[in-house]
Scaffold this active site. Structure first.
Site, mmCIF file in Angstrom:
data_model
loop_
_atom_site.group_PDB
_atom_site.id
_atom_site.type_symbol
_atom_site.label_atom_id
_atom_site.label_comp_id
_atom_site.label_asym_id
_atom_site.label_seq_id
_atom_site.Cartn_x
_atom_site.Cartn_y
_atom_site.Cartn_z
ATOM 1 C CD GLU A 36 7.617 4.039 10.891
ATOM 2 O OE1 GLU A 36 7.140 4.101 9.736
ATOM 3 O OE2 GLU A 36 6.923 4.053 11.912
ATOM 4 C CG HIS B 168 3.348 7.407 9.414
ATOM 5 N ND1 HIS B 168 2.831 6.137 9.258
ATOM 6 C CD2 HIS B 168 2.336 8.277 9.126
ATOM 7 C CE1 HIS B 168 1.549 6.241 8.896
ATOM 8 N NE2 HIS B 168 1.242 7.518 8.805
#
Length: 241
Positions: free
Chosen positions: A81, A236
């Site tokens: 990320e 995510h």
């Protein structure tokens, strides 16, 4: 590390064999092997086994026995990320660095590396970034720099025996962005070397596309849908997707 978020990928791993059309199996065995070994970014094997059983996936374990021995001893599942915003900020910086070590013979999770990373160019996370990834400012403040995290990755690789020339391992990513764009781009910006083991990987999307005959435009969500699996976890989130 909570016990739920990796199960969607684990389900993909363990149920794919039973879901594939028979006319695709012969040409897709080699492509499907990495598919069934990738995308699992969280949890421990005992927890995952219980979760799979609770979702009705236990019987599919037997399907894995029909596949030939894997080319690699270990699959290293990785999903970064990074800092982000709309419009996109530059340069992006890795803020979460997770790796999951999966045994290529047993398909068991043997070890997990996970660290948050302090961004230095844009140290303040944007509201968009926090909303997208679930990573709040306090999770990156005071954390090691990317250089320090890469050093710890190397120590972990050595500890796990992954630097032994006789041990075959390869990274697995959902797309090429992580190791083709993000890591080399940030390392170039910071003047850091990229270890050779980061320079080859299996793109799970390509494996799925070869085996199923269609490209998963929405990544994991499309792959789950293509295999008729329910997504469990937070999209995510590096360690939780």
């Amino acid at each position: 590390v909570s016990d739920a978020s990796g199960c969607s990928m684990i389900a993909l791993l363990h149920t794919g064999a039973a879901k594939f059309p028979q006319n695709l199996l012969s040409r897709s065995r080699q492509a499907v092997s990495p598919l069934f070994s990738a995308g699992v970014l969280k949890g421990f094997s005992s927890i995952v086994s219980r979760k799979l059983a609770s979702h009705g996936f236990g019987a599919s374990m037997a399907a894995m026995s029909s596949f030939p021995p894997q080319r690699y001893h270990y699959f290293l599942v990785l999903d970064f990320e990074a800092t982000c915003d709309k419009p996109q900020i530059h340069p992006q910086e890795i803020i979460e660095f997770p790796i999951l070590k999966l045994n290529g013979r047993t398909m068991e999770i043997e070890s997990t590396f996970h660290m948050y990373v302090q961004p230095v160019v844009h140290p303040q996370l944007t509201p968009f970034c926090t909303e997208l990834t679930g990573i709040i400012q306090g999770m990156v403040d005071g954390q090691p720099s990317l250089q320090q995290v890469l050093e710890r990755v190397d120590e972990w690789m050595a500890k796990e025996g992954l630097l032994d020339p006789s041990v075959k391992s390869i990274f697995v990513t959902c797309g090429d962005w992580d190791l083709k764009v993000m890591l080399p781009g940030q390392c170039q910006y910071l003047g850091l070397p990229v270890a050779d083991y980061f320079k080859q990987w299996i793109n799970l999307k390509k494996a799925y596309s070869f085996a199923m005959g269609s490209w998963p435009k929405n990544g994991l969500l499309d792959m789950n849908k293509g295999l008729n699996l329910q997504h469990i976890g937070r999209p995510h989130s590096g360690i939780g997707e």
